[in-house]
Write an enzyme that holds these catalytic residues in place. Structure first.
Site, PDB file in Angstrom:
ATOM      1  N   GLU A  12     -18.773 -10.066 -23.300  1.00 33.51           N
ATOM      2  CA  GLU A  12     -19.789  -9.802 -24.307  1.00 33.51           C
ATOM      3  C   GLU A  12     -19.979  -8.300 -24.536  1.00 33.51           C
ATOM      4  O   GLU A  12     -20.151  -7.537 -23.585  1.00 33.51           O
ATOM      5  CB  GLU A  12     -21.111 -10.460 -23.872  1.00 33.51           C
ATOM      6  CG  GLU A  12     -22.284 -10.234 -24.811  1.00 33.51           C
ATOM      7  CD  GLU A  12     -22.029 -10.725 -26.225  1.00 33.51           C
ATOM      8  OE1 GLU A  12     -21.564 -11.862 -26.386  1.00 33.51           O
ATOM      9  OE2 GLU A  12     -22.287  -9.966 -27.174  1.00 33.51           O
ATOM     10  N   THR A  25     -19.761 -12.723 -32.016  1.00 36.04           N
ATOM     11  CA  THR A  25     -19.011 -13.509 -31.028  1.00 36.04           C
ATOM     12  C   THR A  25     -18.221 -14.638 -31.678  1.00 36.04           C
ATOM     13  O   THR A  25     -17.048 -14.865 -31.369  1.00 36.04           O
ATOM     14  CB  THR A  25     -19.947 -14.150 -29.985  1.00 36.04           C
ATOM     15  OG1 THR A  25     -20.812 -13.158 -29.480  1.00 36.04           O
ATOM     16  CG2 THR A  25     -19.166 -14.769 -28.843  1.00 36.04           C
ATOM     17  N   HIS A  68     -25.473  -8.523 -23.293  1.00 34.54           N
ATOM     18  CA  HIS A  68     -25.825  -8.693 -24.708  1.00 34.54           C
ATOM     19  C   HIS A  68     -27.069  -7.873 -24.991  1.00 34.54           C
ATOM     20  O   HIS A  68     -27.962  -7.813 -24.150  1.00 34.54           O
ATOM     21  CB  HIS A  68     -26.076 -10.173 -25.003  1.00 34.54           C
ATOM     22  CG  HIS A  68     -26.169 -10.487 -26.468  1.00 34.54           C
ATOM     23  ND1 HIS A  68     -27.227 -10.091 -27.249  1.00 34.54           N
ATOM     24  CD2 HIS A  68     -25.319 -11.146 -27.289  1.00 34.54           C
ATOM     25  CE1 HIS A  68     -27.018 -10.497 -28.492  1.00 34.54           C
ATOM     26  NE2 HIS A  68     -25.867 -11.138 -28.539  1.00 34.54           N
ATOM     27  N   ASP A  91     -15.480  -8.987 -27.072  1.00 39.75           N
ATOM     28  CA  ASP A  91     -15.663  -9.751 -28.310  1.00 39.75           C
ATOM     29  C   ASP A  91     -15.932  -8.872 -29.528  1.00 39.75           C
ATOM     30  O   ASP A  91     -15.436  -9.131 -30.617  1.00 39.75           O
ATOM     31  CB  ASP A  91     -16.709 -10.872 -28.150  1.00 39.75           C
ATOM     32  CG  ASP A  91     -18.113 -10.394 -27.839  1.00 39.75           C
ATOM     33  OD1 ASP A  91     -18.308  -9.198 -27.535  1.00 39.75           O
ATOM     34  OD2 ASP A  91     -19.042 -11.242 -27.891  1.00 39.75           O
ATOM     35  N   HIS A  92     -16.727  -7.804 -29.342  1.00 36.30           N
ATOM     36  CA  HIS A  92     -17.075  -6.919 -30.464  1.00 36.30           C
ATOM     37  C   HIS A  92     -17.802  -5.720 -29.870  1.00 36.30           C
ATOM     38  O   HIS A  92     -18.058  -5.688 -28.676  1.00 36.30           O
ATOM     39  CB  HIS A  92     -17.948  -7.636 -31.494  1.00 36.30           C
ATOM     40  CG  HIS A  92     -19.112  -8.367 -30.873  1.00 36.30           C
ATOM     41  ND1 HIS A  92     -20.222  -7.719 -30.397  1.00 36.30           N
ATOM     42  CD2 HIS A  92     -19.298  -9.674 -30.574  1.00 36.30           C
ATOM     43  CE1 HIS A  92     -21.058  -8.599 -29.869  1.00 36.30           C
ATOM     44  NE2 HIS A  92     -20.516  -9.798 -29.946  1.00 36.30           N
TER      45      HIS A  92
HETATM   46  C1  GP9 Z   1     -24.582 -16.441 -28.085  1.00 37.28           C
HETATM   47  C2  GP9 Z   1     -23.619 -15.371 -27.719  1.00 37.28           C
HETATM   48  C3  GP9 Z   1     -23.983 -14.081 -28.363  1.00 37.28           C
HETATM   49  O1  GP9 Z   1     -24.209 -17.701 -27.757  1.00 37.28           O
HETATM   50  O2  GP9 Z   1     -22.333 -15.752 -27.956  1.00 37.28           O
HETATM   51  O3  GP9 Z   1     -23.658 -14.050 -29.695  1.00 37.28           O
HETATM   52  P1  GP9 Z   1     -23.585 -12.677 -30.500  1.00 37.28           P
HETATM   53  O4  GP9 Z   1     -24.993 -12.281 -30.826  1.00 37.28           O
HETATM   54  O5  GP9 Z   1     -22.918 -11.656 -29.637  1.00 37.28           O
HETATM   55  O6  GP9 Z   1     -22.778 -13.009 -31.695  1.00 37.28           O
HETATM   56 MN    MN Z   2     -21.087 -11.337 -28.578  1.00 37.81          MN
END
Ligand code: GP9
Ligand code: MN
Length: 632
Positions: free
Chosen positions: A253, A295, A410, A469-470
């Site tokens: 994340e 994500t 996150h 992921d980003h």
């Molecule tokens: C939520 C997690 C976070 O299930 O995958 O999502 P994001 O805010 O990073 O897109």
């Molecule tokens: Mn994410």
């Protein structure tokens, strides 16, 4: 208000108040909507109002008798919507959407058991209808022959608009970019009401069906020609070196590459990862390609080797498309597939999309033991998540492909004191300051995870794939980021900050022969790269990625906003930069020129596939006649 005016709307007011309270009571008793503070509770309470005032307000255009009839009919209709949601929620833990209504398989599950889903307390839902009916029949107070004047109607609908924008305003303040950024149904219902959510859903649906209806198989032929022309032969030497192994892919994340091999106050931020990459294939010029779907976009790219959309989240706009996603390819090769993520299954519409992708199983929130002690911020802490995931993995049929999505790192990067292994940074950005301890925590969780895989005998026969992921730190924090990196964050640097880790660890192989791969690539290349290592041929796939380990792979990656990076150039916001100096180059724009059109073309081809649902024309690796799509 004059008495006369009031009597014109009193039946309307009563119906509205009844339905308003009823909706709120249903919110609180039939749905499981998480409320974190008093503002959210307030939003939840007022959110039905704008829609109800609107729908009942249409009654003002009728004369009294018809007006009351209309209001009664509207009450029945709105109650029906509520009831349908309540019953659906009882079974699926989710709100109704239009695609779901037409998903016969889902509805089939419900089928005959629909009557058994009724509860005696549901009768409460028709109580107000009975009162209104009785009033309509018996009480003359609600009957006048007056028409609402034009002025009164205007004033009324201005009030409706004011209520709506007031609701939207505080909802946006509480949850920024609600409509563009977050596509969680619970979030939408919580903020704009179950009714407005249905309107929003209908709007998306009609837009999408129009685009889909206009598409035909010819569009796909052109795209396939492009894809074939840009396909390179995968690395032959490495083909199949991990044949038959389990694939454990981990989405890290918000993890950007700038933390790797970097220290804060003399301490490594990712000590475990820094060691692991010395025993892995480590891709150092690797970029995320996500858009607003964050994500979920990364998941889409990784599983399809297509680009996400420029607007909105493809998980939300096109969940029911025909895809040729990884789980299907794995299945053909004897694999079991799953996603593991301790969040609501409906978040990012995952439950529906995973079905379309062909996953065998989604281990969602319900598969995990989550409580206050083992949670922080967005939910289950990564250490606990990994721990419990390995237990679940032990039960999976092998070989398996499983994707784990971490959560602790996150925004807003919350972490308990007991889990902090590194200090916060000291800058004007609270977000950046807090980022480091959570990244460090995630790194520690990863270490424990791999140790546990070893203890439980899942390590040797698996390959472990890690990817960011980003971004986690947006451009709003450029100043603080500049302070940390010791350089000014120009648009060039900002684009370079979109680098995320991509690491492939193959026990027994990469530990003996690690590699650092400098080839420029992005998330769309993950699938072809991994598939080649497993010896799975993806040459028939319509995909934009290529094997990053192939010598022939072109040094080019296109980001979702049209920026791109080559071996020695970087293009963003219409400016071409020299990667060596980070300076714009005017005198030699040719470095970027040939790729500008290509980047645009590729993104638009990918969009066409998604919006037109073009892969439905692709069967058994052939394009089939567009005039007879499969009856969907
Ligand atoms: C939520 C997690 C976070 O299930 O995958 O999502 P994001 O805010 O990073 O897109
Ligand atoms: Mn994410």
């Amino acid at each position: 208000m004059r008495r006369g005016s009031f009597s014109k709307i009193s039946f309307l007011v009563l119906a509205t108040i009844f339905m308003w309270l009823k909706t709120y009571i249903i919110y609180k008793t039939s749905f499981n909507i998480k409320i974190e503070n008093i503002t959210q509770e307030f939003i939840l309470f007022i959110n039905p109002l704008s829609f109800l005032l609107f729908i009942f307000g249409i009654g003002l255009f009728f004369k009294e008798k018809n007006r009351n009839r209309y209001i009664l009919a509207a009450s029945f209709f709105v109650t029906f919507i509520l009831m349908a949601n309540v019953i659906f929620y009882r079974f699926y833990d989710d709100f109704l959407t239009i695609p779901v209504l037409f998903q016969t398989s889902n509805m089939g599950d419900l089928g005959s058991s629909i009557t058994s889903l009724f509860e005696i307390s549901d009768l409460f839902m028709v109580l107000d209808l009975l009162i209104l009916l009785w009033l309509y029949k018996s009480n003359p107070k609600f009957k006048t022959d007056l028409r609402a004047t034009r002025k009164e109607k205007t004033a009324y609908f201005l009030l409706v608009a004011a209520v709506f924008f007031f609701n939207l305003g505080i909802a946006e303040a509480e949850r920024p970019q609600l409509l563009t950024r977050s596509f969680d149904r619970e979030m939408l219902v919580k903020n704009i009401s179950v009714f407005n959510f249905h309107l929003y859903d209908a709007m998306l649906q009609s837009k999408q069906s129009a685009q889909r209806a206009l598409a035909d198989s010819n569009s796909l032929t052109e795209i396939q020609n492009y894809v074939d022309a840009n396909r390179v032969d995968p690395n032959e030497e490495l083909a199949g070196i991990a044949k038959g192994r389990n694939v454990i892919a981990i989405s890290l994340e918000s993890t950007q590459s700038f933390v790797v091999n970097k220290k804060l106050n003399g301490k490594e931020i990712t000590p475990y990862l820094n060691d692991l990459i010395k025993e892995s294939y480590n891709f150092t010029n690797f970029y995320h390609q996500t858009g607003q779907g964050k994500t979920s976009d990364s998941e889409f790219i990784v599983d399809n080797s297509l680009y996400p959309l420029g607007r909105g989240a493809v998980f939300f706009t096109n969940p029911g498309n025909k895809y040729m996603a990884s789980p299907d390819i794995f299945k053909e090769n004897g694999y079991y597939s799953s996603v593991m993520h301790a969040n609501n299954k409906s978040f990012w519409n995952r439950d529906l999309v995973y079905d379309s992708f062909g996953y065998d199983k989604f281990f969602d929130l319900d598969s995990y033991n989550v409580n206050e002690d083992n949670s922080i911020g967005w939910g289950l802490k990564d250490k606990e998540f990994f721990e419990q995931s390995v237990e679940l993995m032990k039960e999976m049929p092998q070989p398996f492909y499983t994707r784990l999505i971490t959560l602790t790192n996150h925004f807003p990067f919350e972490l308990g004191e007991e889990d902090k292994m590194i200090d916060e940074y000291d800058s004007s950005s609270r977000t950046l300051n807090r980022y480091f301890p959570t990244v460090r925590y995630q790194d520690e969780a990863l270490k424990r995870f791999i140790e546990k895989l070893k203890e439980d005998g899942l390590y040797e026969n698996s390959i472990i794939v890690l990817y960011g992921d980003h971004y986690g730190i947006s451009e709003n924090h450029n100043e603080a980021m500049g302070q940390f990196l010791g350089k000014e964050i120009t648009p060039f640097e900002e684009t370079q900050l979109q680098k995320v880790p991509f690491v492939v660890h193959i026990p027994g192989i990469t530990d003996k022969g690690p590699k650092t791969i400098e080839k420029v690539g992005g998330q769309i290349d993950i699938r072809p790269t991994i598939m080649n290592l497993l010896g799975i041929n993806t040459e028939d796939q319509i995909q934009f990625g290529n094997d990053l380990l192939s010598k022939e792979k072109q040094d080019l990656t296109v980001l979702r906003d049209g920026s791109f990076i080559t071996k020695d150039r970087l293009y963003t916001d219409g400016v071409c930069y020299d990667k060596a100096t980070g300076e714009p180059i005017d005198e030699e724009p040719e470095g970027c020129e040939p790729f500008i059109e290509k980047a645009k073309q590729e993104l638009s081809y990918s969009d066409e596939i998604v919006y037109g649902d073009l892969l439905r024309f692709y069967k058994e690796n052939k394009i089939v006649d567009g005039s007879k799509p499969d009856g969907q």
